[in-house]
Design a protein around this motif. Sequence first.
Motif, PDB file in Angstrom:
ATOM      1  N   ILE A 122      22.109  20.020  35.863  1.00 31.60           N
ATOM      2  CA  ILE A 122      23.067  18.948  35.605  1.00 31.60           C
ATOM      3  C   ILE A 122      22.943  18.340  34.200  1.00 31.60           C
ATOM      4  CG2 ILE A 122      23.900  16.684  36.358  1.00 31.60           C
ATOM      5  CD1 ILE A 122      24.701  19.057  38.158  1.00 31.60           C
ATOM      6  N   PRO A 123      21.744  18.051  33.672  1.00 40.31           N
ATOM      7  CA  PRO A 123      21.688  17.536  32.293  1.00 40.31           C
ATOM      8  C   PRO A 123      22.319  18.493  31.281  1.00 40.31           C
ATOM      9  CG  PRO A 123      19.625  17.082  33.406  1.00 40.31           C
ATOM     10  CD  PRO A 123      20.409  17.979  34.321  1.00 40.31           C
ATOM     11  N   ASP A 124      22.158  19.808  31.485  1.00 44.26           N
ATOM     12  CA  ASP A 124      22.808  20.775  30.596  1.00 44.26           C
ATOM     13  C   ASP A 124      24.323  20.736  30.765  1.00 44.26           C
ATOM     14  OD1 ASP A 124      20.324  21.490  29.744  1.00 44.26           O
ATOM     15  OD2 ASP A 124      20.291  23.460  30.709  1.00 44.26           O
ATOM     16  N   LEU A 125      24.768  20.484  32.001  1.00 50.99           N
ATOM     17  CA  LEU A 125      26.208  20.385  32.263  1.00 50.99           C
ATOM     18  C   LEU A 125      26.785  19.159  31.561  1.00 50.99           C
ATOM     19  CD1 LEU A 125      28.252  22.081  33.820  1.00 50.99           C
ATOM     20  CD2 LEU A 125      27.924  20.577  35.790  1.00 50.99           C
ATOM     21  N   TYR A 126      26.019  18.063  31.537  1.00 49.64           N
ATOM     22  CA  TYR A 126      26.438  16.880  30.776  1.00 49.64           C
ATOM     23  C   TYR A 126      26.673  17.245  29.307  1.00 49.64           C
ATOM     24  CZ  TYR A 126      24.898  13.658  34.533  1.00 49.64           C
ATOM     25  OH  TYR A 126      24.740  12.962  35.713  1.00 49.64           O
TER      26      TYR A 126
ATOM     27  N   GLU B  12      34.458  17.261  42.221  1.00 52.80           N
ATOM     28  CA  GLU B  12      34.682  18.632  41.795  1.00 52.80           C
ATOM     29  C   GLU B  12      33.411  19.419  42.107  1.00 52.80           C
ATOM     30  OE1 GLU B  12      35.387  20.491  37.507  1.00 52.80           O
ATOM     31  OE2 GLU B  12      37.143  19.436  38.293  1.00 52.80           O
ATOM     32  N   MET B  13      33.558  20.487  42.882  1.00 50.62           N
ATOM     33  CA  MET B  13      32.399  21.240  43.344  1.00 50.62           C
ATOM     34  C   MET B  13      31.773  22.038  42.195  1.00 50.62           C
ATOM     35  SD  MET B  13      32.325  20.166  46.348  1.00 50.62           S
ATOM     36  CE  MET B  13      30.833  21.060  46.774  1.00 50.62           C
ATOM     37  N   ILE B  14      30.451  22.137  42.251  1.00 45.65           N
ATOM     38  CA  ILE B  14      29.689  22.968  41.321  1.00 45.65           C
ATOM     39  C   ILE B  14      29.164  24.140  42.156  1.00 45.65           C
ATOM     40  CG2 ILE B  14      27.771  23.059  39.678  1.00 45.65           C
ATOM     41  CD1 ILE B  14      28.023  20.007  39.427  1.00 45.65           C
ATOM     42  N   TYR B  15      29.922  25.190  42.234  1.00 46.02           N
ATOM     43  CA  TYR B  15      29.665  26.269  43.191  1.00 46.02           C
ATOM     44  C   TYR B  15      28.328  26.970  42.987  1.00 46.02           C
ATOM     45  CZ  TYR B  15      34.443  25.505  44.650  1.00 46.02           C
ATOM     46  OH  TYR B  15      35.598  24.926  45.125  1.00 46.02           O
TER      47      TYR B  15
ATOM     48  N   PHE C   5      35.940  10.299  33.061  1.00 48.35           N
ATOM     49  CA  PHE C   5      34.618  10.101  33.662  1.00 48.35           C
ATOM     50  C   PHE C   5      34.173  11.388  34.327  1.00 48.35           C
ATOM     51  CE2 PHE C   5      32.332   9.017  37.716  1.00 48.35           C
ATOM     52  CZ  PHE C   5      31.108   8.712  37.137  1.00 48.35           C
ATOM     53  N   ALA C   6      32.915  11.744  34.108  1.00 45.94           N
ATOM     54  CA  ALA C   6      32.293  12.865  34.809  1.00 45.94           C
ATOM     55  C   ALA C   6      30.858  12.471  35.103  1.00 45.94           C
ATOM     56  CB  ALA C   6      32.339  14.134  33.955  1.00 45.94           C
ATOM     57  N   GLY C   7      30.523  12.344  36.399  1.00 45.86           N
ATOM     58  CA  GLY C   7      29.172  11.921  36.715  1.00 45.86           C
ATOM     59  C   GLY C   7      29.022  11.491  38.152  1.00 45.86           C
ATOM     60  N   TYR C   8      28.192  10.457  38.349  1.00 47.04           N
ATOM     61  CA  TYR C   8      27.806  10.060  39.700  1.00 47.04           C
ATOM     62  C   TYR C   8      27.743   8.543  39.823  1.00 47.04           C
ATOM     63  CZ  TYR C   8      26.389  14.927  39.688  1.00 47.04           C
ATOM     64  OH  TYR C   8      26.397  16.292  39.562  1.00 47.04           O
ATOM     65  N   PHE C   9      28.046   8.077  41.042  1.00 43.82           N
ATOM     66  CA  PHE C   9      27.910   6.658  41.369  1.00 43.82           C
ATOM     67  C   PHE C   9      26.626   6.394  42.132  1.00 43.82           C
ATOM     68  CE2 PHE C   9      32.546   7.565  41.563  1.00 43.82           C
ATOM     69  CZ  PHE C   9      32.925   6.835  40.460  1.00 43.82           C
TER      70      PHE C   9
ATOM     71  N   ALA D 171      22.715  19.094  41.764  1.00 46.88           N
ATOM     72  CA  ALA D 171      23.741  18.627  42.693  1.00 46.88           C
ATOM     73  C   ALA D 171      24.880  19.638  42.782  1.00 46.88           C
ATOM     74  CB  ALA D 171      24.279  17.275  42.243  1.00 46.88           C
ATOM     75  N   ASP D 172      25.521  19.712  43.950  1.00 45.40           N
ATOM     76  CA  ASP D 172      26.586  20.708  44.139  1.00 45.40           C
ATOM     77  C   ASP D 172      27.987  20.133  43.882  1.00 45.40           C
ATOM     78  OD1 ASP D 172      26.972  19.103  46.340  1.00 45.40           O
ATOM     79  OD2 ASP D 172      26.489  20.644  47.817  1.00 45.40           O
ATOM     80  N   TYR D 173      28.057  18.930  43.317  1.00 49.73           N
ATOM     81  CA  TYR D 173      29.355  18.358  42.949  1.00 49.73           C
ATOM     82  C   TYR D 173      29.169  17.405  41.785  1.00 49.73           C
ATOM     83  CZ  TYR D 173      28.618  13.529  44.411  1.00 49.73           C
ATOM     84  OH  TYR D 173      28.188  12.229  44.492  1.00 49.73           O
TER      85      TYR D 173
END
Length: 267
Positions: A201-205, A187-190, A147-151, A161-163
């Motif tokens: 974030i959509p590109d990170l997905y 996990e931080m997104i520095y 899983f990678a994402g948000y609740f 978002a920074d994480y």
Amino acid sequence: MKSIRFNRFCRALVLWIALSGLSANAELSFIFTNSVPRAIPRRASIIFIQVDGLGYGDLSCYGQTKFQTPNLDQLAAEGIRFTNYFGENETIKSQTELMFGKNSGSGELTVAQILKNSGYHTGLIGEWDLGDENSGSAPWKKGFDEFAGYFNPADAGNFYADYMFRCAPRSIYDETNKQFNAFIGKEMIYPNIGKGKGEYIPDLYTKAALNFVKINLPDQFNHHRPFFLLLNYKIPSEKIQVPTDAPFSEENWPQSEKNRAALISRI
């Protein structure tokens, strides 16, 4: 002289005899065959891409004429278009129906659990609204290996978002027990810390999805194990936030229309 092989039925029967403790003197006849065992058909992997707020009239394959959506049009041309379909107007209701096949699925199996129990490696990238990390409905408790994402819907709607919350199997080596444990946590997104906007974030997905497919490619190295990937994009929702309005920057449209078109083109 041809070699003699047990067929699959015969092997299963021999194993059953051994386990059941039947006497070696039992009167049983065996059939020997030289035929090659039938190969087990490989199962297809599944990528389910779900987008938030994409309308019927946003795609050129459904008649939209202001700009083209060639990749999505190709999917429609090579697959099936549903012209009598609608989803709920609330994310949690849509996810419930997708996961459980009904509008109320408390205590029941998700599609991810069914596929995982059938031998699939499962992953979820994006928003999950059916239970946070401290609940019994966290993604890794509902059939997702990764899983990678948000609740939190507010965090999921923050495209800088920074994480990102992650559950990754076999990620941390435990020196004491000499084994790999799963990483579960933020996990931080520095590049996005503070007011930074280095990672959209959509590109990170998309990057995460491509990595998932590359790592879990059904080949001889993983015994052709299929995968199921659910990719939940938060675009093009009502909140329009996009790094650039290209390739529509020069169009004589309202800025909101250029931004939305750019989001759809990104998809």
